[in-house]
Design a protein around this motif. Structure first.
Motif, PDB file in Angstrom:
ATOM      1  N   ALA A   1       0.830  -1.203   0.000  1.00  0.00           N
ATOM      2  CA  ALA A   1       0.000   0.000   0.000  1.00  0.00           C
ATOM      3  C   ALA A   1       0.865   1.254   0.000  1.00  0.00           C
ATOM      4  O   ALA A   1       0.545   2.240  -0.677  1.00  0.00           O
ATOM      5  CB  ALA A   1      -0.935  -0.010   1.206  1.00  0.00           C
ATOM      6  N   GLU A   2       1.983   1.219   0.736  1.00  0.00           N
ATOM      7  CA  GLU A   2       2.864   2.380   0.788  1.00  0.00           C
ATOM      8  C   GLU A   2       3.544   2.627  -0.553  1.00  0.00           C
ATOM      9  O   GLU A   2       3.679   3.773  -1.000  1.00  0.00           O
ATOM     10  CB  GLU A   2       3.912   2.182   1.882  1.00  0.00           C
ATOM     11  N   VAL A   3       3.960   1.542  -1.209  1.00  0.00           N
ATOM     12  CA  VAL A   3       4.589   1.681  -2.522  1.00  0.00           C
ATOM     13  C   VAL A   3       3.575   2.204  -3.539  1.00  0.00           C
ATOM     14  O   VAL A   3       3.883   3.081  -4.353  1.00  0.00           O
ATOM     15  CB  VAL A   3       5.187   0.343  -2.991  1.00  0.00           C
ATOM     16  N   GLN A   4       2.358   1.669  -3.475  1.00  0.00           N
ATOM     17  CA  GLN A   4       1.309   2.135  -4.386  1.00  0.00           C
ATOM     18  C   GLN A   4       1.011   3.615  -4.157  1.00  0.00           C
ATOM     19  O   GLN A   4       0.861   4.387  -5.121  1.00  0.00           O
ATOM     20  CB  GLN A   4       0.047   1.304  -4.182  1.00  0.00           C
ATOM     21  N   LYS A   5       0.949   4.016  -2.895  1.00  0.00           N
ATOM     22  CA  LYS A   5       0.677   5.418  -2.570  1.00  0.00           C
ATOM     23  C   LYS A   5       1.812   6.316  -3.072  1.00  0.00           C
ATOM     24  O   LYS A   5       1.569   7.362  -3.691  1.00  0.00           O
ATOM     25  CB  LYS A   5       0.515   5.576  -1.056  1.00  0.00           C
ATOM     26  N   GLY A   6       3.057   5.898  -2.838  1.00  0.00           N
ATOM     27  CA  GLY A   6       4.192   6.689  -3.294  1.00  0.00           C
ATOM     28  C   GLY A   6       4.248   6.801  -4.804  1.00  0.00           C
ATOM     29  O   GLY A   6       4.584   7.859  -5.356  1.00  0.00           O
ATOM     30  N   THR A   7       3.885   5.716  -5.481  1.00  0.00           N
ATOM     31  CA  THR A   7       3.877   5.719  -6.945  1.00  0.00           C
ATOM     32  C   THR A   7       2.818   6.679  -7.468  1.00  0.00           C
ATOM     33  O   THR A   7       3.060   7.444  -8.408  1.00  0.00           O
ATOM     34  CB  THR A   7       3.621   4.304  -7.484  1.00  0.00           C
ATOM     35  N   ALA A   8       1.637   6.645  -6.858  1.00  0.00           N
ATOM     36  CA  ALA A   8       0.558   7.541  -7.283  1.00  0.00           C
ATOM     37  C   ALA A   8       0.924   9.004  -7.029  1.00  0.00           C
ATOM     38  O   ALA A   8       0.624   9.882  -7.857  1.00  0.00           O
ATOM     39  CB  ALA A   8      -0.727   7.184  -6.539  1.00  0.00           C
ATOM     40  N   GLU A   9       1.595   9.267  -5.921  1.00  0.00           N
ATOM     41  CA  GLU A   9       1.984  10.640  -5.622  1.00  0.00           C
ATOM     42  C   GLU A   9       3.041  11.142  -6.604  1.00  0.00           C
ATOM     43  O   GLU A   9       2.995  12.289  -7.051  1.00  0.00           O
ATOM     44  CB  GLU A   9       2.501  10.728  -4.187  1.00  0.00           C
ATOM     45  N   PHE A  10       3.980  10.256  -6.959  1.00  0.00           N
ATOM     46  CA  PHE A  10       4.959  10.666  -7.959  1.00  0.00           C
ATOM     47  C   PHE A  10       4.268  10.909  -9.300  1.00  0.00           C
ATOM     48  O   PHE A  10       4.613  11.850 -10.023  1.00  0.00           O
ATOM     49  CB  PHE A  10       6.052   9.606  -8.149  1.00  0.00           C
ATOM     50  N   ALA A  11       3.304  10.056  -9.647  1.00  0.00           N
ATOM     51  CA  ALA A  11       2.589  10.227 -10.909  1.00  0.00           C
ATOM     52  C   ALA A  11       1.929  11.603 -10.980  1.00  0.00           C
ATOM     53  O   ALA A  11       1.954  12.269 -12.025  1.00  0.00           O
ATOM     54  CB  ALA A  11       1.541   9.126 -11.074  1.00  0.00           C
ATOM     55  N   GLY A  12       1.339  12.036  -9.858  1.00  0.00           N
ATOM     56  CA  GLY A  12       0.725  13.359  -9.829  1.00  0.00           C
ATOM     57  C   GLY A  12       1.752  14.460  -9.993  1.00  0.00           C
ATOM     58  O   GLY A  12       1.535  15.433 -10.735  1.00  0.00           O
ATOM     59  N   GLN A  13       2.877  14.311  -9.327  1.00  0.00           N
ATOM     60  CA  GLN A  13       3.960  15.292  -9.443  1.00  0.00           C
ATOM     61  C   GLN A  13       4.498  15.340 -10.872  1.00  0.00           C
ATOM     62  O   GLN A  13       4.742  16.424 -11.427  1.00  0.00           O
ATOM     63  CB  GLN A  13       5.081  14.902  -8.475  1.00  0.00           C
ATOM     64  N   PHE A  14       4.669  14.181 -11.468  1.00  0.00           N
ATOM     65  CA  PHE A  14       5.188  14.095 -12.835  1.00  0.00           C
ATOM     66  C   PHE A  14       4.215  14.731 -13.825  1.00  0.00           C
ATOM     67  O   PHE A  14       4.617  15.469 -14.738  1.00  0.00           O
ATOM     68  CB  PHE A  14       5.442  12.632 -13.177  1.00  0.00           C
TER      69      PHE A  14
END
Length: 225
Positions: free
Chosen positions: A86-99
């Motif tokens: 869940a933490e990896v998924q959350k971090g990935t989604a947050e990076f996607a938004g930043q990107f």
């Protein structure tokens, strides 16, 4: 980058992930690339599967020493990766938004998929099928912070995938009735896991509404998800 918490990184990924994440966000790109190359070497060594004699298989306790960290419960001999996933998924989604925000700021439309991966030198590679590949590559070349954020999240997805494959082995190992069955399981899983690690390239595709990590796709294709 919004990576998983330091505590989670320390407890589960251990020294392996700490070595990767200590690359400073403001490090010049050339130094960051060199440090990332060192990390890849450490990752290969730290992620090495345990050696066992022919006709034998590693126990969950043995595999936990090189792969699971505190995600492994020695009392029940089970692996709990739900929180980490869940933490990896959350971090990935947050990076996607930043990107996505960064693409918009540079005038690159975010309405078509962008496939990123990491080179052996730490460089962020943009798939040439995207018409703005050169412009996107320049965004990362000019921004070491963003580039390091991607390296972090890509590495976390790859490492999580390897841990999930190992967890599947532990589950099947616990269900096996004989040493022969466990040996056959190890022959299968060690082959698959070694193949997976040889194919890891930190590749993630960012679509308009979806994010797909290649390592997770690999897990599904191998029937381990």
């Amino acid at each position: 980058m919004s990576a998983m918490s330091t505590a989670a990184s320390t407890s589960v990924f251990g020294d392996l992930m700490n070595a990767h994440q200590t690359v400073a966000s403001n490090t010049p790109a050339t130094v960051a690339a060199a440090k990332f190359a060192d990390y890849l070497e450490e990752k290969q060594s730290a992620g090495k599967l345990p050696s066992v004699a022919p006709g034998r298989s590693p126990t969950p306790d043995q595999l936990a020493k090189v792969l699971f960290g505190t995600a492994y419960d020695p009392d029940t001999k089970t692996v709990r990766l739900e929180k980490l996933a869940a933490e990896v998924q959350k971090g990935t989604a947050e990076f996607a938004g930043q990107f996505k925000q960064r693409l918009t700021a540079f005038g690159v439309a975010a309405n078509m998929p962008v496939e990123l991966s990491t080179g052996v030198d730490g460089r962020i590679i943009v798939d040439n099928s995207h018409p703005k590949a050169a412009e996107i590559a320049k965004i990362f070349a000019d921004d070491p912070v963003l580039a390091q954020a991607y390296r972090n999240i890509a590495a976390q997805n790859d490492q999580l995938t390897l841990m999930q494959a190992g967890a599947a082995y532990v589950k099947d190992w616990n269900a096996a009735k004989t040493d022969g069955e466990r040996t056959a399981l190890w022959n299968r899983y060690s082959t698959l896991m070694n193949k997976m690690t040889s194919m890891f390239s930190g590749r993630i595709t960012f679509g308009p509404s979806t994010v797909v990590a290649e390592s997770q796709q690999m897990l599904r294709r191998m029937g381990l998800s």
